[in-house]
Write an enzyme that holds these catalytic residues in place. Structure first.
Site, PDB file in Angstrom:
ATOM      1  N   ASP A  17      21.585  40.154  -3.127  1.00  0.00           N
ATOM      2  CA  ASP A  17      20.963  38.880  -2.777  1.00  0.00           C
ATOM      3  C   ASP A  17      21.419  38.454  -1.398  1.00  0.00           C
ATOM      4  O   ASP A  17      22.590  38.595  -1.054  1.00  0.00           O
ATOM      5  CB  ASP A  17      21.373  37.789  -3.786  1.00  0.00           C
ATOM      6  CG  ASP A  17      20.602  37.956  -5.076  1.00  0.00           C
ATOM      7  OD1 ASP A  17      19.611  38.717  -5.071  1.00  0.00           O
ATOM      8  OD2 ASP A  17      21.001  37.338  -6.069  1.00  0.00           O
TER       9      ASP A  17
ATOM     10  N   ASP B 167      23.326  24.553   3.321  1.00  0.00           N
ATOM     11  CA  ASP B 167      22.859  23.356   2.614  1.00  0.00           C
ATOM     12  C   ASP B 167      22.424  23.691   1.190  1.00  0.00           C
ATOM     13  O   ASP B 167      22.591  22.885   0.264  1.00  0.00           O
ATOM     14  CB  ASP B 167      21.784  22.565   3.372  1.00  0.00           C
ATOM     15  CG  ASP B 167      20.924  23.401   4.265  1.00  0.00           C
ATOM     16  OD1 ASP B 167      20.881  24.622   4.043  1.00  0.00           O
ATOM     17  OD2 ASP B 167      20.297  22.833   5.158  1.00  0.00           O
TER      18      ASP B 167
ATOM     19  N   GLU C   3      17.880  16.021  -1.712  1.00  0.00           N
ATOM     20  CA  GLU C   3      17.014  16.275  -0.564  1.00  0.00           C
ATOM     21  C   GLU C   3      16.599  17.744  -0.499  1.00  0.00           C
ATOM     22  O   GLU C   3      15.557  18.083   0.059  1.00  0.00           O
ATOM     23  CB  GLU C   3      17.761  15.878   0.716  1.00  0.00           C
ATOM     24  CG  GLU C   3      16.857  15.857   1.923  1.00  0.00           C
ATOM     25  CD  GLU C   3      17.605  15.672   3.232  1.00  0.00           C
ATOM     26  OE1 GLU C   3      18.307  14.675   3.369  1.00  0.00           O
ATOM     27  OE2 GLU C   3      17.462  16.551   4.100  1.00  0.00           O
ATOM     28  N   GLU C   4      17.395  18.606  -1.085  1.00  0.00           N
ATOM     29  CA  GLU C   4      17.106  20.040  -1.031  1.00  0.00           C
ATOM     30  C   GLU C   4      16.108  20.498  -2.089  1.00  0.00           C
ATOM     31  O   GLU C   4      15.667  21.643  -2.062  1.00  0.00           O
ATOM     32  CB  GLU C   4      18.399  20.848  -1.193  1.00  0.00           C
ATOM     33  CG  GLU C   4      19.390  20.670  -0.062  1.00  0.00           C
ATOM     34  CD  GLU C   4      18.814  21.067   1.289  1.00  0.00           C
ATOM     35  OE1 GLU C   4      17.918  21.935   1.342  1.00  0.00           O
ATOM     36  OE2 GLU C   4      19.251  20.488   2.294  1.00  0.00           O
TER      37      GLU C   4
ATOM     38  N   ASP D 182      22.055  13.843  -0.496  1.00  0.00           N
ATOM     39  CA  ASP D 182      21.807  14.810   0.574  1.00  0.00           C
ATOM     40  C   ASP D 182      23.085  15.645   0.623  1.00  0.00           C
ATOM     41  O   ASP D 182      24.114  15.187   1.123  1.00  0.00           O
ATOM     42  CB  ASP D 182      21.564  14.087   1.910  1.00  0.00           C
ATOM     43  CG  ASP D 182      21.318  15.087   3.037  1.00  0.00           C
ATOM     44  OD1 ASP D 182      21.424  16.296   2.785  1.00  0.00           O
ATOM     45  OD2 ASP D 182      21.023  14.649   4.165  1.00  0.00           O
TER      46      ASP D 182
ATOM     47  N   LEU E 189      24.226  18.288   2.231  1.00  0.00           N
ATOM     48  CA  LEU E 189      24.881  18.662   3.502  1.00  0.00           C
ATOM     49  C   LEU E 189      24.043  18.149   4.666  1.00  0.00           C
ATOM     50  O   LEU E 189      23.213  18.862   5.227  1.00  0.00           O
ATOM     51  CB  LEU E 189      25.084  20.180   3.603  1.00  0.00           C
ATOM     52  CG  LEU E 189      26.032  20.603   4.724  1.00  0.00           C
ATOM     53  CD1 LEU E 189      27.442  20.056   4.511  1.00  0.00           C
ATOM     54  CD2 LEU E 189      26.093  22.117   4.849  1.00  0.00           C
ATOM     55  N   ASP E 190      24.287  16.913   5.002  1.00  0.00           N
ATOM     56  CA  ASP E 190      23.560  16.318   6.113  1.00  0.00           C
ATOM     57  C   ASP E 190      24.140  16.831   7.433  1.00  0.00           C
ATOM     58  O   ASP E 190      25.342  17.044   7.555  1.00  0.00           O
ATOM     59  CB  ASP E 190      23.683  14.794   6.070  1.00  0.00           C
ATOM     60  CG  ASP E 190      22.881  14.168   7.188  1.00  0.00           C
ATOM     61  OD1 ASP E 190      21.657  14.042   7.019  1.00  0.00           O
ATOM     62  OD2 ASP E 190      23.458  13.851   8.241  1.00  0.00           O
TER      63      ASP E 190
ATOM     64  N   GLU F 234      19.479   9.026   1.979  1.00  0.00           N
ATOM     65  CA  GLU F 234      20.338   8.676   3.117  1.00  0.00           C
ATOM     66  C   GLU F 234      20.398   7.169   3.352  1.00  0.00           C
ATOM     67  O   GLU F 234      21.470   6.569   3.389  1.00  0.00           O
ATOM     68  CB  GLU F 234      19.820   9.389   4.385  1.00  0.00           C
ATOM     69  CG  GLU F 234      20.015  10.897   4.321  1.00  0.00           C
ATOM     70  CD  GLU F 234      19.055  11.696   5.185  1.00  0.00           C
ATOM     71  OE1 GLU F 234      17.914  11.258   5.403  1.00  0.00           O
ATOM     72  OE2 GLU F 234      19.460  12.785   5.649  1.00  0.00           O
TER      73      GLU F 234
HETATM   74  O1  LIG Z   1      16.330  14.734  15.727  1.00  0.00           O
HETATM   75  P1  LIG Z   1      16.838  13.347  15.553  1.00  0.00           P
HETATM   76  O2  LIG Z   1      15.750  12.345  15.485  1.00  0.00           O
HETATM   77  O3  LIG Z   1      17.857  12.998  16.589  1.00  0.00           O
HETATM   78  O4  LIG Z   1      17.511  13.317  14.117  1.00  0.00           O
HETATM   79  C1  LIG Z   1      18.843  13.683  13.886  1.00  0.00           C
HETATM   80  C2  LIG Z   1      19.240  13.279  12.522  1.00  0.00           C
HETATM   81  O5  LIG Z   1      18.677  14.185  11.597  1.00  0.00           O
HETATM   82  C3  LIG Z   1      19.682  14.676  10.744  1.00  0.00           C
HETATM   83  O6  LIG Z   1      20.099  15.922  11.219  1.00  0.00           O
HETATM   84  C4  LIG Z   1      19.129  14.808   9.346  1.00  0.00           C
HETATM   85  O7  LIG Z   1      17.950  15.607   9.418  1.00  0.00           O
HETATM   86  P2  LIG Z   1      17.742  16.810   8.424  1.00  0.00           P
HETATM   87  O8  LIG Z   1      17.833  16.187   7.061  1.00  0.00           O
HETATM   88  O9  LIG Z   1      16.390  17.344   8.761  1.00  0.00           O
HETATM   89  O10 LIG Z   1      18.859  17.768   8.692  1.00  0.00           O
HETATM   90  C5  LIG Z   1      20.825  13.689  10.856  1.00  0.00           C
HETATM   91  O11 LIG Z   1      22.058  14.223  10.524  1.00  0.00           O
HETATM   92  C6  LIG Z   1      20.724  13.271  12.289  1.00  0.00           C
HETATM   93  O12 LIG Z   1      21.258  12.001  12.462  1.00  0.00           O
END
Ligand SMILES: O=P(O)(O)OC[C@H]1O[C@](O)(COP(=O)(O)O)[C@@H](O)[C@@H]1O
Length: 403
Positions: free
Chosen positions: A129, A135, A158-159, A177, A179-180, A340
């Site tokens: 695998d 994430d 979110e995933e 979320d 792993l932000d 979030e």
């Molecule tokens: O591209 P932008 O508008 O600056 O967004 C950045 C924001 O998106 C994030 O990465 C979250 O987006 P994802 O959930 O698509 O990863 C935040 O951690 C960050 O603050």
């Protein structure tokens, strides 16, 4: 040149703190620091009196004289007494987050970044695998902890496209979320886990599983029982509110415990930092441009020039804002209400700040879709009031930025 030093003397009684013998430096020599068991003492250029007053200072005690208080002690009967079910759930969440902290810091996972490895079908040419992106790994870790807690009816992540029903009797609903900020992970920029906890709506128990999973997960933020985030950075910090104050605990790697380091956080009423992706300036509405132009020049209600800070990792930008004050924002429809905006708004409100979509209080918005996105502004009360006084701060166009 004569050097200065502090020597710990042998400890006669392990209950008494180590005493220090010292040879004083000549005035204005270099500064040296020594581990003494009481923390690092810098002695260069200090007089004997200054040093003895340093020695006499008690160690900061965050627990009313009972030693450092851990997260589980804090939540337990001798502390906030959040109830047995929530305490058990919390024990599982913090365990999952320690595992995620280890995974994101591991040299063996560094290359997994956003896209993972292997072919599109999830397999490697060797037949094994393919490794999963971090994430997804984080999502799996959280899911398995929530499942083994026995306390969670449904997890919405979110995933995942749809919420996962875990167990009928579970008293809680967890939104997360896992792993932000994972887009930054290849370059070791801080990331974070965000979570919110609701009560399961028992009145929906009779509905089909998909329907009750969905409706339980779409509760409005003002029904949150608890919310938190974990920041994976130079320190791993778990910040949580059970609806009475916002408190942060730092992972002590020597014991594996989260220790209370920031009790009852109060976000400053005013900060001097704004946090936004400035490259979008030309896509912003007039109101937002005017607001940023004004505070940058020190011409706003607070007559100081603001600084910009933007990690592009929401948990890191939010954590800094919570401690230092100011505003953190993403004015386009990008961040998610359920996973979030609601948990972070809950935390900032319980620290005396505000969370808004630029017009309305986040916690009062009724989610209509699980993955609903919206503009998000979080921060110090006075900064938020000033920002919202500019009518037009929501970025309506979202041209699909590449980075
Ligand atoms: O591209 P932008 O508008 O600056 O967004 C950045 C924001 O998106 C994030 O990465 C979250 O987006 P994802 O959930 O698509 O990863 C935040 O951690 C960050 O603050």
């Amino acid at each position: 040149m004569q050097s200065s030093f502090l020597l710990p003397t042998p400890i006669a009684n392990s209950n008494s703190p180590p005493s220090l013998s010292l040879r004083l430096p000549p005035p204005s020599t270099r500064t040296f620091s020594f581990p003494t068991g009481l923390g690092l003492f810098s002695v260069g250029g200090r007089t004997r009196r200054q040093l003895s007053s340093l020695r006499a200072k008690p160690k900061m005690d965050l627990s009313g004289g009972r030693g450092h208080r851990t997260l589980l002690e804090y939540a337990g009967k001798g502390g906030a007494d959040v109830g047995d079910d929530l305490a058990v759930l919390l024990a599982h969440i913090q365990h999952a987050c320690k595992r995620i902290a280890a995974v994101v810091a591991s040299p063996f996972n560094a290359e997994l970044g956003r896209h993972g490895g292997g072919g599109g079908d999830g397999s490697l040419s060797s037949g094994r695998d393919a490794p999963k992106p971090l994430d997804i790994v984080s999502n799996d870790i959280l899911f398995s902890s929530l499942q083994s807690s026995g306390k969670v009816a449904v997890m919405a992540s979110e995933e995942d496209d749809v919420p996962i029903w875990i167990t009928d009797g579970g008293p809680f609903v967890v939104v997360t979320d896992p792993l932000d900020g994972s887009r930054n992970i290849d370059v070791s920029i801080p990331t974070g886990t965000i979570f919110g906890i609701y009560n399961r709506l028992a009145e929906l128990d009779h509905l089909p599983v998909e329907e009750k999973a969905q409706l339980n997960s779409l509760q409005s933020g003002n029904r949150l029982v608890a919310a938190g985030y974990v920041l994976y950075s130079s320190a791993t910090v778990l910040c949580i509110s059970f609806g009475s104050g916002t408190h942060a605990f730092t992972l002590d790697r020597s014991t594996g415990e989260f220790v209370l380091t920031h009790p009852s956080i109060q976000i400053p009423r005013r900060g001097q930092i704004y946090s936004v992706n400035d490259a979008r300036y030309f896509d912003w509405p007039d109101g937002l441009r005017q607001y940023i132009d004004t505070i940058r020049q020190g011409k706003g209600q607070f007559p100081k020039k603001y600084s910009a800070r933007y990690v592009c990792s929401l948990v890191a930008d939010f954590h800094r804002t919570l401690i230092y004050g100011g505003v953190v924002m993403n004015p386009r429809d990008h961040l998610r209400l359920v996973y979030e905006a609601n948990p972070l708004s809950f935390l900032v409100e319980h620290a005396g700040g505000r969370g808004s979509d630029g017009k309305s209080r986040i916690l009062s918005i009724q989610p209509v879709e699980l993955h609903q996105r919206l503009p998000l502004f979080l921060g110090s009360l006075e900064d938020m009031q000033e920002l919202e006084s500019y009518d037009n701060v929501q970025q309506k166009i979202n041209p699909g930025y590449e980075v």
